[in-house]
Scaffold this motif. Sequence first.
Motif, PDB file in Angstrom:
ATOM      1  N   LYS A 115      22.614  70.627  30.684  1.00 12.03           N
ATOM      2  CA  LYS A 115      22.164  69.410  31.369  1.00 12.03           C
ATOM      3  C   LYS A 115      22.864  68.206  30.757  1.00 12.03           C
ATOM      4  N   GLU A 116      24.008  67.851  31.360  1.00 16.42           N
ATOM      5  CA  GLU A 116      24.765  66.683  30.902  1.00 16.42           C
ATOM      6  C   GLU A 116      25.627  66.245  32.079  1.00 16.42           C
ATOM      7  N   ILE A 117      25.144  65.307  32.857  1.00 20.04           N
ATOM      8  CA  ILE A 117      25.754  65.003  34.146  1.00 20.04           C
ATOM      9  C   ILE A 117      26.876  63.974  34.066  1.00 20.04           C
ATOM     10  N   THR A 118      26.971  63.220  32.964  1.00 23.18           N
ATOM     11  CA  THR A 118      27.898  62.082  32.956  1.00 23.18           C
ATOM     12  C   THR A 118      29.359  62.494  32.822  1.00 23.18           C
ATOM     13  N   GLU A 119      29.678  63.397  31.889  1.00 23.18           N
ATOM     14  CA  GLU A 119      31.069  63.772  31.627  1.00 23.18           C
ATOM     15  C   GLU A 119      31.352  65.248  31.834  1.00 23.18           C
ATOM     16  N   THR A 120      30.384  66.108  31.471  1.00 21.94           N
ATOM     17  CA  THR A 120      30.647  67.541  31.413  1.00 21.94           C
ATOM     18  C   THR A 120      31.109  68.133  32.747  1.00 21.94           C
ATOM     19  N   PRO A 121      30.527  67.757  33.896  1.00 28.81           N
ATOM     20  CA  PRO A 121      31.043  68.313  35.151  1.00 28.81           C
ATOM     21  C   PRO A 121      32.529  68.020  35.368  1.00 28.81           C
ATOM     22  N   TYR A 122      32.978  66.818  34.995  1.00 28.55           N
ATOM     23  CA  TYR A 122      34.390  66.482  35.172  1.00 28.55           C
ATOM     24  C   TYR A 122      35.274  67.297  34.229  1.00 28.55           C
ATOM     25  N   THR A 123      34.812  67.491  32.995  1.00 31.72           N
ATOM     26  CA  THR A 123      35.566  68.319  32.058  1.00 31.72           C
ATOM     27  C   THR A 123      35.671  69.744  32.578  1.00 31.72           C
ATOM     28  N   CYS A 124      34.572  70.257  33.100  1.00 29.71           N
ATOM     29  CA  CYS A 124      34.538  71.596  33.677  1.00 29.71           C
ATOM     30  C   CYS A 124      35.501  71.715  34.853  1.00 29.71           C
ATOM     31  N   ILE A 125      35.453  70.772  35.776  1.00 29.79           N
ATOM     32  CA  ILE A 125      36.354  70.784  36.943  1.00 29.79           C
ATOM     33  C   ILE A 125      37.809  70.767  36.490  1.00 29.79           C
ATOM     34  N   HIS A 126      38.114  69.938  35.507  1.00 28.76           N
ATOM     35  CA  HIS A 126      39.479  69.796  35.009  1.00 28.76           C
ATOM     36  C   HIS A 126      39.986  71.125  34.442  1.00 28.76           C
ATOM     37  N   THR A 127      39.139  71.789  33.670  1.00 25.48           N
ATOM     38  CA  THR A 127      39.520  73.066  33.075  1.00 25.48           C
ATOM     39  C   THR A 127      39.698  74.144  34.138  1.00 25.48           C
ATOM     40  N   ILE A 128      38.787  74.197  35.089  1.00 25.18           N
ATOM     41  CA  ILE A 128      38.861  75.220  36.121  1.00 25.18           C
ATOM     42  C   ILE A 128      40.104  75.050  36.988  1.00 25.18           C
ATOM     43  N   LEU A 129      40.474  73.829  37.314  1.00 22.11           N
ATOM     44  CA  LEU A 129      41.697  73.612  38.100  1.00 22.11           C
ATOM     45  C   LEU A 129      42.925  74.119  37.351  1.00 22.11           C
ATOM     46  N   LYS A 130      42.952  73.914  36.050  1.00 18.37           N
ATOM     47  CA  LYS A 130      44.068  74.428  35.247  1.00 18.37           C
ATOM     48  C   LYS A 130      44.041  75.957  35.199  1.00 18.37           C
ATOM     49  N   ALA A 131      42.849  76.520  35.060  1.00 20.52           N
ATOM     50  CA  ALA A 131      42.728  77.974  35.016  1.00 20.52           C
ATOM     51  C   ALA A 131      43.121  78.597  36.351  1.00 20.52           C
ATOM     52  N   HIS A 132      42.719  77.949  37.439  1.00 18.61           N
ATOM     53  CA  HIS A 132      43.132  78.421  38.762  1.00 18.61           C
ATOM     54  C   HIS A 132      44.651  78.448  38.873  1.00 18.61           C
ATOM     55  N   ALA A 133      45.285  77.352  38.485  1.00 19.46           N
ATOM     56  CA  ALA A 133      46.747  77.277  38.574  1.00 19.46           C
ATOM     57  C   ALA A 133      47.401  78.341  37.691  1.00 19.46           C
ATOM     58  N   GLN A 134      46.814  78.578  36.526  1.00 16.77           N
ATOM     59  CA  GLN A 134      47.345  79.606  35.631  1.00 16.77           C
ATOM     60  C   GLN A 134      47.338  80.974  36.309  1.00 16.77           C
ATOM     61  N   ALA A 135      46.215  81.321  36.937  1.00 19.43           N
ATOM     62  CA  ALA A 135      46.115  82.613  37.610  1.00 19.43           C
ATOM     63  C   ALA A 135      47.080  82.693  38.790  1.00 19.43           C
ATOM     64  N   TYR A 136      47.245  81.580  39.498  1.00 17.59           N
ATOM     65  CA  TYR A 136      48.171  81.552  40.637  1.00 17.59           C
ATOM     66  C   TYR A 136      49.608  81.752  40.162  1.00 17.59           C
ATOM     67  N   ARG A 137      50.004  81.022  39.127  1.00 17.38           N
ATOM     68  CA  ARG A 137      51.389  81.102  38.637  1.00 17.38           C
ATOM     69  C   ARG A 137      51.677  82.476  38.032  1.00 17.38           C
ATOM     70  N   ILE A 138      50.693  83.095  37.385  1.00 18.06           N
ATOM     71  CA  ILE A 138      50.885  84.449  36.859  1.00 18.06           C
ATOM     72  C   ILE A 138      51.198  85.410  37.995  1.00 18.06           C
ATOM     73  N   TYR A 139      50.442  85.297  39.093  1.00 16.63           N
ATOM     74  CA  TYR A 139      50.719  86.171  40.232  1.00 16.63           C
ATOM     75  C   TYR A 139      52.108  85.885  40.795  1.00 16.63           C
TER      76      TYR A 139
END
Length: 522
Positions: free
Chosen positions: A214-238
């Motif tokens: 439960k931390e709405i101010t920053e943590t969701p944005y940090t999470c989104i930022h990390t997931i977008l990078k992880a998505h791109a990583q999986a895409y580029r690996i393929y």
Amino acid sequence: MKIVAVFNYLLSFLIAYWNTESVAEDEFIYGQFPSYFRWGIGTSSYQVEGAWNLDGKGENIWDNFTHSTPSPIKDGSTGDFACDSYHKYEEDSKLVKSIGVDFYRFSISWSRILPLGTKEKVNQAGIDYYNNLINSLIHHEITPVISIHHWDLPMPLQNKGGWTNEEMIEHFGDFARILYANFGDRVKQWFTFNEAWVICVMGYGDGIFAPGVKEITETPYTCIHTILKAHAQAYRIYDLEFRDEQQGQVGITIDSGWLEPSDPNKLEDIEASERALQFKFGMFASPIVFGKYPDIVRKSVDERSKQEGRSTSRLPSFDKYWTDYIKGSYDFIGLNHYSSYLVTSASSDPGPGWYGDQNAVTFQDPSWPETGSTWLRPVPWGFRKVLNWIKNTFNNPPLIVTENGYSDLPDVGLNDYGRIEYYKGYINNLLKAVIIDGCNVRGYSAWSLMDNFEWASGYTERFGLHWVNFTDPSRERIPKESVKYLRKVFLSNGFPKPTLPWNSIQLNEQCAAVALDPDTSF
């Protein structure tokens, strides 16, 4: 700058409204989808598999969350046994076949493959289970479509901070590589993440979903930022290691309702609607299409962060490397869509965070029909509008509707005529979006194959085409009335117009019956 922004908002909405005016919102049309269009049905691992601690599977965040005391789940239930699809995958393959679909979209339990979350320990029993499922589907002439991650992060990785820790980028890449290597000879369509907004805002912001942060101010944005990078990583690996040999495709699934201006003649509501759409769908689509967060999101969070006395924005930025790496990291985009909302500009500041930053309030019209879920009211015309908005905002990307479904009202049982009406309206508006508006939609997957564990609602909400008896150890699956209706839509590839030698009044009456009655032949 204000004039340019207003012009862009108005242009976007005028295009959307112009495209949808040629056929009235509630008008039913006859027609069929293009020959390339494909139909599917979906589930996710935690919701149906059960076997939470069998055959070497590790603990994931939903195992941990549902075992908490007091329980955060509405009925105190867990997914420990769920639908027991771990043992009943062959029966489930036959169910999928019986509906008449082309593909089955399911997710992989990360902890069943990598019990510790990392590549150092691979669980062969998990590999064997998914190989058996994939082979069973292919035997029944069903195409397997895989979501790599549908919310059930391994608990050892959450103990390191989960999606707020950029170490997850490498771990997710390793996990994706193992899946491609073991299943990619037969699986040709991959979705990296399902509804990352839910992970980041409901899991790491509101805390009502796992992992319960439960931390709405920053943590969701940090999470989104990390997931977008992880998505791109999986895409580029393929792209670099598997595409030439396997010839598959990789995308990401993003969820969004339609967000209708409460007063379409009021500029403030039009602007609020655009902001809400960009904070929901655009947060993920804009980086992978354009290499950046939506301008309106960037501007809002930056300005509000400065007003709060912060030296840096609560929304992180991508450097040149990550901008280039993320941009274009998709072969298609998945859309999960269930309902619509009315939007108006917020009358007061609710404070910093994902909700406050968009300066918009969403609500639903009480006259819209109810379902078994408080957040879901059928608004079929909203489906067509969100598809047009995506088309006009993101250069008409290839789309697959990965989830669309209905929650039964209490005590409906097998006579789910509300679901039939829902699918009739939504699929017909999808047809309008494809054949009238030119939206680049390639397929549609209904949710869900069967009643299952519905996250924080437990087993109190039923989205399935098959009724499941959760008090019976055998977890019998029984088809609801909607199965017959959807099977006819799928096998007909839409709504072909009947040819009858009657006058126009009789023909129109018969057409209406065909459209609604699952027992009437097309």
